[in-house]
Design an enzyme around this catalytic site. Structure first.
Site, PDB file in Angstrom:
ATOM      1  N   GLU A  57       0.819  -1.221   0.000  1.00 37.10           N
ATOM      2  CA  GLU A  57       0.000   0.000   0.000  1.00 37.10           C
ATOM      3  C   GLU A  57       0.849   1.266   0.000  1.00 37.10           C
ATOM      4  O   GLU A  57       0.516   2.234  -0.684  1.00 37.10           O
ATOM      5  CB  GLU A  57      -0.905  -0.017   1.237  1.00 37.10           C
ATOM      6  N   ASP A  58       1.965   1.265   0.749  1.00 32.69           N
ATOM      7  CA  ASP A  58       2.701   2.513   0.992  1.00 32.69           C
ATOM      8  C   ASP A  58       4.072   2.600   0.338  1.00 32.69           C
ATOM      9  O   ASP A  58       4.736   3.628   0.455  1.00 32.69           O
ATOM     10  CB  ASP A  58       2.882   2.703   2.513  1.00 32.69           C
TER      11      ASP A  58
END
Length: 766
Positions: A118-119
């Protein structure tokens, strides 16, 4: 999940074996970045390794270390709002999974990697290649969906994704619990408007899931932390009073437990007795529910008797202890809860009773075995530890499989496809309290509190529900909307020609029943729509245009949600087709005849500011650091904010509403529609009066009650807008609408009214 992966899950959960040597496992790890950060990160990693309760195999050790190094490398340039290295977060999430939930190395690896896709630049195929399909599935389930800015509710979409992934591997939602727990423990570094959104989502989604999975300690921490964020004054007041009375309560509980401990020793039972205070959240809820102050809560303390006996002796031992306690202390019969004979749907087993101790004080007593206590404290993870115990009934062994099947049913039965609907269904149908009812053959069915007899029929089989003609509850005919209570025996009478009607929607609460009713009604509507289609086709032939080119446009123009509803309404003569004279043909399409340009109106206001001129004097509120007047806002009438209240802004389709953070609608708006909510603060005020509603209750002292209440408010220069009062059996309750300048004046009114000797409670109406 594949069988071999499922077996691995069972083996790794909750098995107590000597812990690993953390120093030997962390000697050769590779950590990029600043030396000071490296020291912090290595210390956290050692703490994670020490938390394992069994000796890891070499392959598991290597996988955990590889996951840690990948997370440390991927997150090396990221920091949390608090300023600490970001990788400390996934390490702590992994530690919570191991030490506080009781999971194993697979969950730790998933937790270490839960944010990398996600990051960071790490992609899911790389996770799959390095760690295999199971870890990839877990990480994917924990990764938020991208490109959801145009979604009705990004939060609901992501939560429904987690729930769906949970059906493949329940560790997805357990890691999510640990992730949310650590975020709450470090939430102080977040701005207040974000804290409010996180608290709302936690209290409406994560706390109920924790409850259903039996993670009671985590659920309690969720609820207490959320209360501290949303109602800090109420939280602090209860915390202070608990601290002030702590020594007295400890002395009382010690004295209360002495005869119980002496009996346990004399009877030869291997057991322990521990005292515990109620959580701040549960005390706050009881204050609101009973409409009393802190001093009016008598059962602030509880004791737990935990007996160490084999599974086959558990029930007898618990009831023996119960018999002694209720012989020695006076019991309150209606407060007995027997969750040993009928465990909760999450596997919780215990005997609960409330007795009256010395000085008339109420004490709650919980009695359970070591196994029951283990499951109560650790929930799902501890449950697997006893999965193969032959002396447990099948029902007790399969409670979580049954619950997961219920989740699956709820997700599959949602016919709208809307994530918000899924979220609402899951919240309502799975997280409410339960009732245990019986079929005519004596089989137990567990439904949520508030379920009706028609819900029961659909829970057995959709055909039984659709053909239900009458229902007997305890041998008496009842209406379809009759709500079930525990112990009811239900008999469904069917008729093969019976069909659901629109009214049935009002009689059911479960998503399964609603989905089946909708499907049955849609089948009938499809038949009617075919006739409606023929009628509309003939009308459009006069314009020499086709149905296919125009039906969608006409559906919207006549304001129907879909073509099925529109065409069936035509057949039922609910559509005025003479309105077609307002159209003309343009090729194969109809276009509306417009005589003059209409005044343009935005159907949905933009989220950003839109400058307007206003000459009215009004309250100045700052929304997202912009003057609130740009947002066409109004104060929400559902909660009547007063200057000084914590507030937030919600962008609706009809304008911007300012709500109190404690509004009854706040949790729903901040959870399902968080992308439409904004930070709001009180600015300079030109409008200086607000409506506030308060409830005053107490002993009915006669005609002077109204006079003293009104006199108290008049002395504070407060105008009364409305006043209704009712009395019953020596008790009164007054609902008062008052005009105040700010919360200081409101709090002053509450304080002075509480001083009246016959007033027992004063609270603001929610």
């Amino acid at each position: 999940m594949k069988d071999e992966e499922y077996n691995t899950t069972v083996q790794e959960l909750g098995i107590l074996i000597p812990s690993v040597d953390s120093d030997s496992l962390s000697e050769k790890v590779t950590i990029p970045g600043d030396p000071q950060d490296k020291s912090l990160i290595l210390s956290a990693y050692k703490s994670l390794l020490r938390s394992f309760k069994r000796k890891l195999e070499k392959k598991e050790q290597a996988m955990v270390q590889m996951a840690f190094e990948l997370a440390a490398s991927a997150h090396q340039h990221q920091r949390r709002k608090s300023g600490e290295p970001y990788v400390l977060h996934p390490i702590e999430v992994a530690r919570i999974c191991i030490s506080e939930i009781g999971l194993g190395p697979t969950a730790a690896i998933g937790a270490l990697l839960h944010d990398v896709v996600e990051d960071t630049d790490v992609r899911l195929p790389e996770i799959h290649n390095k760690f295999g399909g199971l870890i990839s599935l877990i990480v994917d389930g924990l990764t938020k969906l991208d490109s959801l800015h145009d979604s009705e509710s990004p939060q609901a979409e992501n939560i429904s994704k987690v729930l769906k992934a949970m059906l493949e591997d329940v560790r997805v939602v357990l890691i999510k619990m640990a992730d949310r727990l650590h975020n709450l423990r470090t939430i102080q570094s977040m701005p207040m408007h974000k804290q409010l959104k996180i608290a709302a989502e936690t209290s409406t989604i994560y706390a109920p899931i924790a409850h259903r999975l039996g993670l009671y300690k985590i659920k309690t921490e969720f609820q207490d932390t959320c209360l501290k964020i949303t109602e800090p004054e109420a939280y602090q007041e209860i915390a202070n009073k608990l601290a002030q009375t702590k020594r007295d309560r400890e002395r009382y509980i010690k004295s209360f437990c002495q005869p119980i401990e002496a009996w346990l020793k004399e009877s030869g039972m291997n057991a322990k007795v521990v005292g515990r205070p109620k959580s701040i959240y549960s005390i706050h809820e009881k204050i609101k529910e009973k409409n009393v102050n802190f001093e009016g809560i008598y059962d602030l303390s509880a004791i737990r008797i935990v007996i160490n006996v084999p599974p086959e002796e558990e029930r007898n031992a618990c009831w023996q202890a119960y018999t002694f306690v209720t012989d020695y202390y006076r019991p309150i019969p209606e407060r007995l809860k027997d969750w040993i004979s009928s465990p909760k749907a999450n596997g919780y087993e215990s005997l609960h009773t409330t007795v009256i101790g010395a000085n008339g004080r109420y004490v709650e007593v919980q009695i359970r075995s070591v196994r029951m206590d283990d499951i109560a404290e650790r929930g799902f993870a501890a449950h697997w530890k006893y999965k193969g115990v032959e002396n447990l009934s099948r029902h007790k062994r399969d409670v979580f499989e049954n619950w997961l099947n219920t989740v699956r049913e709820t997700l599959e039965d949602n016919t709208s496809g809307s994530a918000v609907d899924i979220l609402n269904d899951v919240q309502y149908n799975l997280f409410n309290e339960e009732v245990h009812v019986f079929t005519p053959k004596g089989e137990v069915r567990i439904l949520h509190k508030g379920a009706t007899v028609l819900d029961f029929a659909f829970s057995i089989h959709s055909v039984l529900g659709c053909t239900c003609q009458a229902v007997l509850v305890n041998n008496k005919i009842v209406p379809f909307d009759h709500k079930l209570t525990s112990g009811d025996q239900v008999h469904i009478i069917t008729q093969k020609n019976q069909k659901p009607s629109e009214d049935w929607y009002k009689y059911v609460t479960t998503s399964k029943a609603k989905g089946r009713i909708k499907a049955a009604l849609n089948e009938e509507k499809r038949t009617k729509a075919e006739y409606g289609k023929e009628i509309l086709t003939r009308k459009l032939n006069a314009f020499k245009v086709t149905l296919d080119e125009n039906v969608d446009m006409l559906t919207k123009w006549f304001k129907y949600p879909n073509t099925l509803e529109f065409l069936s309404a035509i057949y039922l003569e609910q559509v005025d087709l003479t309105e077609l004279k307002k159209f003309k043909a343009d090729g194969l399409k109809l276009v509306e005849i417009i005589d003059k340009l209409p005044k343009l109106e935005l159907e949905t206001p933009e989220v950003g500011p839109s400058k307007v001129n206003t000459s009215k004097k009004r309250l100045d509120i700052i929304i997202n650091n912009e003057p609130g007047v740009y947002y066409h806002y109004t104060l929400a009438t559902c909660c009547n904010p007063v200057q000084g209240d914590p507030i937030f802004a919600y962008i609706s389709t009809t304008g911007t509403r300012i709500h109190r953070t404690t509004c009854l609608n706040a949790d729903r708006l901040l959870t399902a529609y968080a992308h439409r909510t904004m930070r709001a603060d009180w600015g300079h005020t030109m409008q200086n009066t607000f409506v506030a509603n308060i409830i005053v209750s107490g002993i009915d002292a006669g005609p002077g009650v109204i006079n003293q209440i009104t006199e108290t408010l008049i002395n504070l220069s407060i105008n009364i807008r409305a006043f209704t009062i009712s009395g019953n059996a020596g008790f009164f309750e007054g609902h008062i609408g008052i005009i105040v300048n700010n919360t200081d004046q409101l709090n002053l009114a509450v304080r002075d009214l509480k001083k009246l000797e016959w007033v027992t409670n004063v609270r603001r109406k929610e």
